[in-house]
Design a protein around this motif. Structure first.
Motif, PDB file in Angstrom:
ATOM      1  N   GLU A   1     -22.624  19.957  28.421  1.00  0.00           N
ATOM      2  CA  GLU A   1     -21.304  19.719  29.008  1.00  0.00           C
ATOM      3  C   GLU A   1     -20.511  21.018  29.061  1.00  0.00           C
ATOM      4  O   GLU A   1     -20.451  21.759  28.079  1.00  0.00           O
ATOM      5  CB  GLU A   1     -20.562  18.676  28.175  1.00  0.00           C
ATOM      6  CG  GLU A   1     -19.300  18.151  28.821  1.00  0.00           C
ATOM      7  CD  GLU A   1     -18.713  16.956  28.080  1.00  0.00           C
ATOM      8  OE1 GLU A   1     -17.885  16.266  28.670  1.00  0.00           O
ATOM      9  OE2 GLU A   1     -19.086  16.719  26.911  1.00  0.00           O
ATOM     10  N   ASP A   2     -19.914  21.268  30.227  1.00  0.00           N
ATOM     11  CA  ASP A   2     -19.078  22.467  30.370  1.00  0.00           C
ATOM     12  C   ASP A   2     -17.638  22.149  29.990  1.00  0.00           C
ATOM     13  O   ASP A   2     -17.300  21.007  29.648  1.00  0.00           O
ATOM     14  CB  ASP A   2     -19.187  23.057  31.781  1.00  0.00           C
ATOM     15  CG  ASP A   2     -18.532  22.212  32.866  1.00  0.00           C
ATOM     16  OD1 ASP A   2     -17.909  21.171  32.571  1.00  0.00           O
ATOM     17  OD2 ASP A   2     -18.664  22.602  34.046  1.00  0.00           O
ATOM     18  N   GLY A   3     -16.764  23.129  30.056  1.00  0.00           N
ATOM     19  CA  GLY A   3     -15.365  22.966  29.682  1.00  0.00           C
ATOM     20  C   GLY A   3     -14.579  22.048  30.607  1.00  0.00           C
ATOM     21  O   GLY A   3     -13.486  21.602  30.270  1.00  0.00           O
ATOM     22  N   ALA A   4     -15.130  21.740  31.780  1.00  0.00           N
ATOM     23  CA  ALA A   4     -14.465  20.856  32.739  1.00  0.00           C
ATOM     24  C   ALA A   4     -14.942  19.408  32.614  1.00  0.00           C
ATOM     25  O   ALA A   4     -14.588  18.575  33.441  1.00  0.00           O
ATOM     26  CB  ALA A   4     -14.707  21.365  34.162  1.00  0.00           C
ATOM     27  N   GLY A   5     -15.775  19.117  31.595  1.00  0.00           N
ATOM     28  CA  GLY A   5     -16.249  17.756  31.397  1.00  0.00           C
ATOM     29  C   GLY A   5     -17.390  17.351  32.300  1.00  0.00           C
ATOM     30  O   GLY A   5     -17.674  16.162  32.469  1.00  0.00           O
ATOM     31  N   ARG A   6     -18.076  18.338  32.885  1.00  0.00           N
ATOM     32  CA  ARG A   6     -19.239  18.052  33.735  1.00  0.00           C
ATOM     33  C   ARG A   6     -20.524  18.295  32.949  1.00  0.00           C
ATOM     34  O   ARG A   6     -20.528  19.082  32.004  1.00  0.00           O
ATOM     35  CB  ARG A   6     -19.241  18.952  34.969  1.00  0.00           C
ATOM     36  CG  ARG A   6     -18.016  18.826  35.826  1.00  0.00           C
ATOM     37  CD  ARG A   6     -18.034  19.839  36.954  1.00  0.00           C
ATOM     38  NE  ARG A   6     -18.169  21.195  36.404  1.00  0.00           N
ATOM     39  CZ  ARG A   6     -18.470  22.268  37.120  1.00  0.00           C
ATOM     40  NH1 ARG A   6     -18.669  22.170  38.425  1.00  0.00           N
ATOM     41  NH2 ARG A   6     -18.568  23.460  36.555  1.00  0.00           N
TER      42      ARG A   6
END
Length: 156
Positions: free
Chosen positions: A27-32
């Motif tokens: 998971e990246d910092g944008a919630g993806r």
């Protein structure tokens, strides 16, 4: 090699192997999250694969993520243990594998997204966007648990 997933299929062949494996909910910092489109069956899935001699199971998740996505990851937790005997993976070489997979939570720490022999495409997806691509129900359950952020790992 091709793969067919049988999930609660009464006509599925009998299993002849169980192989510990991993998937990584990256998971990246944008919630993806990162999903790959598998080259063996065309389904979308979290990166992952079989445990090799000489490595810890978390090292398996790190290695498989790198091989299939190009990303370096750090494991931050365990989402669950998935051992549904109703989920069988039938391979063109005759192996019929009963599911035994540990799903790890992870974050990207480097690398560049790229495809491999095992991944036709590699993309970031929001939770809502995962609904629009072909994902088997077993993988979809892991993704659901990852986005839910369960306090305790799923065991099933």
């Amino acid at each position: 090699m091709t793969r067919v997933d049988h999930i609660n299929d009464p006509n599925a062949p009998e299993p002849n192997s169980v192989v510990p494996s991993t998937t990584a909910f990256i998971e990246d910092g944008a919630g993806r999250i990162v999903l790959i489109q598998r080259s063996d069956n065309g389904d979308w899935a979290m990166p992952g694969g079989a445990h090799d001699f000489g490595e810890t199971i978390s090292q398996t998740a790190v290695r498989e993520a790198k091989e299939e996505t190009g990303l370096d990851i750090e494991i931050t937790g365990l989402i669950g243990i998935y051992t549904d005997p109703g989920h069988l993976a039938e391979y063109s070489d005759g192996e019929v594998r009963q599911q035994f997979s540990l799903c790890f939570r992870a974050v990207p720490i480097g690398g560049e997204i790229q495809t491999s022999e095992e991944s036709l495409k590699v993309q970031w997806f929001s939770e809502a966007e995962t609904a629009s691509v072909r994902i088997n129900s077993s993988m979809r359950l892991r993704i659901k648990h990852g986005f839910q952020g369960l306090r305790e790992p799923y065991i099933g």
